[in-house]
Write a protein that holds these residues in place. Structure first.
Motif, PDB file in Angstrom:
ATOM      1  N   TYR A   4       0.802  -1.224   0.000  1.00 25.41           N
ATOM      2  CA  TYR A   4       0.000   0.000   0.000  1.00 25.41           C
ATOM      3  C   TYR A   4       0.840   1.282   0.000  1.00 25.41           C
ATOM      4  N   LEU A   5       2.127   1.170  -0.292  1.00 24.74           N
ATOM      5  CA  LEU A   5       3.005   2.348  -0.210  1.00 24.74           C
ATOM      6  C   LEU A   5       2.540   3.478  -1.123  1.00 24.74           C
ATOM      7  N   GLU A   6       2.208   3.147  -2.367  1.00 29.24           N
ATOM      8  CA  GLU A   6       1.800   4.180  -3.315  1.00 29.24           C
ATOM      9  C   GLU A   6       0.461   4.785  -2.913  1.00 29.24           C
ATOM     10  N   LEU A   7      -0.447   3.959  -2.420  1.00 24.22           N
ATOM     11  CA  LEU A   7      -1.750   4.455  -1.974  1.00 24.22           C
ATOM     12  C   LEU A   7      -1.583   5.401  -0.787  1.00 24.22           C
ATOM     13  N   PHE A  41      -9.261   1.549   1.378  1.00 22.03           N
ATOM     14  CA  PHE A  41      -8.916   2.939   1.104  1.00 22.03           C
ATOM     15  C   PHE A  41      -7.938   3.442   2.153  1.00 22.03           C
ATOM     16  N   ALA A  42      -7.188   4.461   1.767  1.00 21.12           N
ATOM     17  CA  ALA A  42      -6.222   5.102   2.653  1.00 21.12           C
ATOM     18  C   ALA A  42      -6.825   6.390   3.173  1.00 21.12           C
ATOM     19  N   ILE A  43      -6.600   6.681   4.457  1.00 22.46           N
ATOM     20  CA  ILE A  43      -7.184   7.875   5.057  1.00 22.46           C
ATOM     21  C   ILE A  43      -6.245   8.432   6.126  1.00 22.46           C
ATOM     22  N   LYS A  44      -6.375   9.730   6.365  1.00 22.65           N
ATOM     23  CA  LYS A  44      -5.557  10.394   7.376  1.00 22.65           C
ATOM     24  C   LYS A  44      -5.849   9.832   8.774  1.00 22.65           C
ATOM     25  N   PRO A  45      -4.830   9.688   9.605  1.00 25.81           N
ATOM     26  CA  PRO A  45      -5.063   9.260  10.988  1.00 25.81           C
ATOM     27  C   PRO A  45      -5.743  10.365  11.794  1.00 25.81           C
ATOM     28  N   SER A  46      -6.508   9.966  12.783  1.00 21.82           N
ATOM     29  CA  SER A  46      -7.286  10.899  13.587  1.00 21.82           C
ATOM     30  C   SER A  46      -6.399  11.805  14.444  1.00 21.82           C
ATOM     31  N   GLY A  47      -6.677  13.119  14.366  1.00 23.27           N
ATOM     32  CA  GLY A  47      -6.053  14.074  15.275  1.00 23.27           C
ATOM     33  C   GLY A  47      -4.576  14.331  15.080  1.00 23.27           C
ATOM     34  N   VAL A  48      -3.993  13.866  13.993  1.00 28.30           N
ATOM     35  CA  VAL A  48      -2.564  14.099  13.750  1.00 28.30           C
ATOM     36  C   VAL A  48      -2.404  15.432  13.018  1.00 28.30           C
ATOM     37  N   PRO A  49      -1.654  16.389  13.573  1.00 25.95           N
ATOM     38  CA  PRO A  49      -1.481  17.692  12.921  1.00 25.95           C
ATOM     39  C   PRO A  49      -0.806  17.549  11.556  1.00 25.95           C
ATOM     40  N   TYR A  50      -1.223  18.357  10.624  1.00 24.12           N
ATOM     41  CA  TYR A  50      -0.671  18.277   9.273  1.00 24.12           C
ATOM     42  C   TYR A  50       0.843  18.510   9.217  1.00 24.12           C
ATOM     43  N   PRO A  51       1.405  19.427  10.004  1.00 25.28           N
ATOM     44  CA  PRO A  51       2.863  19.637   9.925  1.00 25.28           C
ATOM     45  C   PRO A  51       3.687  18.420  10.334  1.00 25.28           C
ATOM     46  N   THR A  52       3.120  17.533  11.136  1.00 26.01           N
ATOM     47  CA  THR A  52       3.871  16.359  11.583  1.00 26.01           C
ATOM     48  C   THR A  52       3.453  15.082  10.848  1.00 26.01           C
ATOM     49  N   LEU A  53       2.488  15.183   9.957  1.00 23.10           N
ATOM     50  CA  LEU A  53       1.989  14.004   9.240  1.00 23.10           C
ATOM     51  C   LEU A  53       3.061  13.434   8.324  1.00 23.10           C
ATOM     52  N   ARG A  54       3.192  12.123   8.305  1.00 27.24           N
ATOM     53  CA  ARG A  54       4.143  11.431   7.442  1.00 27.24           C
ATOM     54  C   ARG A  54       3.398  10.376   6.611  1.00 27.24           C
ATOM     55  N   GLU A  56       3.909   7.283   6.268  1.00 30.94           N
ATOM     56  CA  GLU A  56       3.720   6.036   7.011  1.00 30.94           C
ATOM     57  C   GLU A  56       2.626   6.137   8.080  1.00 30.94           C
ATOM     58  N   ASP A  57       2.181   7.358   8.404  1.00 29.97           N
ATOM     59  CA  ASP A  57       1.088   7.531   9.354  1.00 29.97           C
ATOM     60  C   ASP A  57      -0.273   7.202   8.749  1.00 29.97           C
ATOM     61  N   ILE A  58      -0.366   7.270   7.429  1.00 31.11           N
ATOM     62  CA  ILE A  58      -1.638   7.023   6.752  1.00 31.11           C
ATOM     63  C   ILE A  58      -2.124   5.613   7.055  1.00 31.11           C
ATOM     64  N   VAL A  59      -3.428   5.488   7.298  1.00 29.79           N
ATOM     65  CA  VAL A  59      -4.019   4.212   7.692  1.00 29.79           C
ATOM     66  C   VAL A  59      -4.778   3.603   6.510  1.00 29.79           C
ATOM     67  N   ILE A  60      -4.640   2.306   6.338  1.00 27.14           N
ATOM     68  CA  ILE A  60      -5.386   1.562   5.327  1.00 27.14           C
ATOM     69  C   ILE A  60      -6.537   0.843   6.018  1.00 27.14           C
ATOM     70  N   GLU A  64     -15.685  -1.183   5.684  1.00 23.81           N
ATOM     71  CA  GLU A  64     -16.398  -1.171   6.965  1.00 23.81           C
ATOM     72  C   GLU A  64     -15.665  -0.329   8.005  1.00 23.81           C
ATOM     73  N   GLY A  65     -14.502   0.202   7.619  1.00 23.91           N
ATOM     74  CA  GLY A  65     -13.736   1.038   8.538  1.00 23.91           C
ATOM     75  C   GLY A  65     -12.770   0.279   9.417  1.00 23.91           C
ATOM     76  N   GLN A  66     -12.587  -1.007   9.138  1.00 19.87           N
ATOM     77  CA  GLN A  66     -11.670  -1.817   9.936  1.00 19.87           C
ATOM     78  C   GLN A  66     -10.238  -1.644   9.421  1.00 19.87           C
ATOM     79  N   ALA A  67      -9.294  -1.456  10.341  1.00 24.64           N
ATOM     80  CA  ALA A  67      -7.904  -1.226   9.954  1.00 24.64           C
ATOM     81  C   ALA A  67      -7.320  -2.464   9.290  1.00 24.64           C
ATOM     82  N   VAL A  68      -6.641  -2.252   8.173  1.00 25.20           N
ATOM     83  CA  VAL A  68      -5.941  -3.305   7.445  1.00 25.20           C
ATOM     84  C   VAL A  68      -4.434  -3.171   7.641  1.00 25.20           C
TER      85      VAL A  68
END
Length: 233
Positions: A4-7, A41-54, A56-60, A64-68
Motif C-alpha cells: 500500500y506504499l503508493e496508496l 482505502f487510505a485515510i488520514k489518521p485521527s487528530g494528527v497535525p498536518y505539519p507532523t503528518l508522514r 507512514e502515518d496514513i491508515v489503510i 467497513e472502517g476496519q484497519a488493514v
C-alpha cells in the motif's frame, strides 16, 4: 514491503494540500483514496497535525472502517468515507473539511444558490445542503449514518454523484469527491470559493437573482459538454 506504499503516498500528498489551500485549520479535515481492486482505502489518521503528518502515518482500512494496515487510529470520519465508497462505485477520492464559508452555509442549513458563471462552470444546480440528522440517528453509529445522510439526500433530489461532486451537511460541514483524490481536493477548493462568492453576493444584495438558465447551460457545456472547448485539446 507494504503493498500500500503508493496508496499511502497519494493520500498523504492529498491531505497536505488541504492546509496549503487554506481549507483546514489544525486537524479539521481529511482526505482519502480508494483502491477498488484491493477493496481498501487510505485515510488520514485521527487528530494528527498536518505539519507532523508522514506517509507512514496514513491508515489503510476496508469499507467497513476496519484497519488493514497502520499503527494509528484512522480518522473519526472513516465510516462516512466507507459508506460513500461502497455505494458510489465511480468515486476514487473523498475530502472532508470545515472550510469557513462552506461551513457557514452548512451551519445556516442553506443550499448555496447558483448565482454566477463561476458556479455554472462546475455544476448546474445549487450546492445541496442535507438537513440535520435526527436525534435517533445521532445516538446510533453517527459516522456511518452521516454517509447515509448524504446518500439519502442525493436520492431525494435525484442527483448523480458524478454530476454533483459536493454536498453540505446541515449544522456540520462539506464533503466533496471525484474520480480521483486530486479532483476531490479541487472540488473542495472550488466549493469554498463558491460559498464565499455567494455569501458576498447575498450580503451586497439580499435579493440577488439566480443565474439565468441559458448562462448555466452555456458555461457548464463549454467546459463539460460533448462539444466542450475550454482548455487545450
Amino acid at each position: 514491503m507494504s503493498p500500500y506504499l503508493e496508496l499511502k503516498r497519494e493520500c498523504y500528498e492529498a491531505n497536505l494540500q488541504l492546509p496549503q489551500l487554506g481549507l483546514v485549520l489544525f486537524t479539521f479535515g481529511n482526505a482519502s483514496v480508494v483502491d477498488r481492486e484491493k477493496g481498501v482505502f487510505a485515510i488520514k489518521p485521527s487528530g494528527v497535525p498536518y505539519p507532523t503528518l508522514r506517509p507512514e502515518d496514513i491508515v489503510i482500512v476496508d469499507f467497513e472502517g476496519q484497519a488493514v494496515e497502520g499503527a494509528r487510529r484512522p480518522s473519526s470520519d472513516t465510516k462516512t468515507h466507507g459508506v460513500l465508497y461502497a455505494q458510489w462505485e465511480g468515486i476514487g477520492g473523498i475530502v472532508h473539511t470545515h472550510s469557513t464559508y462552506a461551513t457557514a452555509w452548512a451551519q445556516a442549513q442553506l443550499d448555496i444558490p447558483i448565482l454566477g458563471t463561476t458556479h455554472a462552470d462546475h455544476l448546474t444546480t445549487d450546492v445541496p445542503c442535507a438537513p440535520p440528522m435526527s436525534d435517533e440517528l445521532i445516538q446510533g453509529d453517527y459516522e456511518q449514518q452521516t454517509g447515509w445522510q448524504i446518500l439519502h439526500e442525493f436520492e431525494r433530489r435525484g442527483f448523480s454523484p458524478s454530476e454533483v461532486e459536493m454536498v453540505l451537511l446541515g449544522n456540520h460541514a462539506p464533503f466533496t469527491w471525484g474520480k480521483t483524490v486530486e479532483k476531490a481536493v479541487y472540488n473542495s477548493a472550488v466549493l469554498e470559493e463558491l460559498a464565499r462568492l455567494a455569501y458576498l453576493s447575498c450580503t451586497l444584495r439580499p435579493e440577488v437573482p439566480r443565474l439565468k438558465d441559458a448562462l448555466i447551460q452555456k458555461h457548464y457545456e463549454r467546459k463539460h459538454g460533448a462539444n466542450s472547448y475550454y482548455g487545450q485539446s
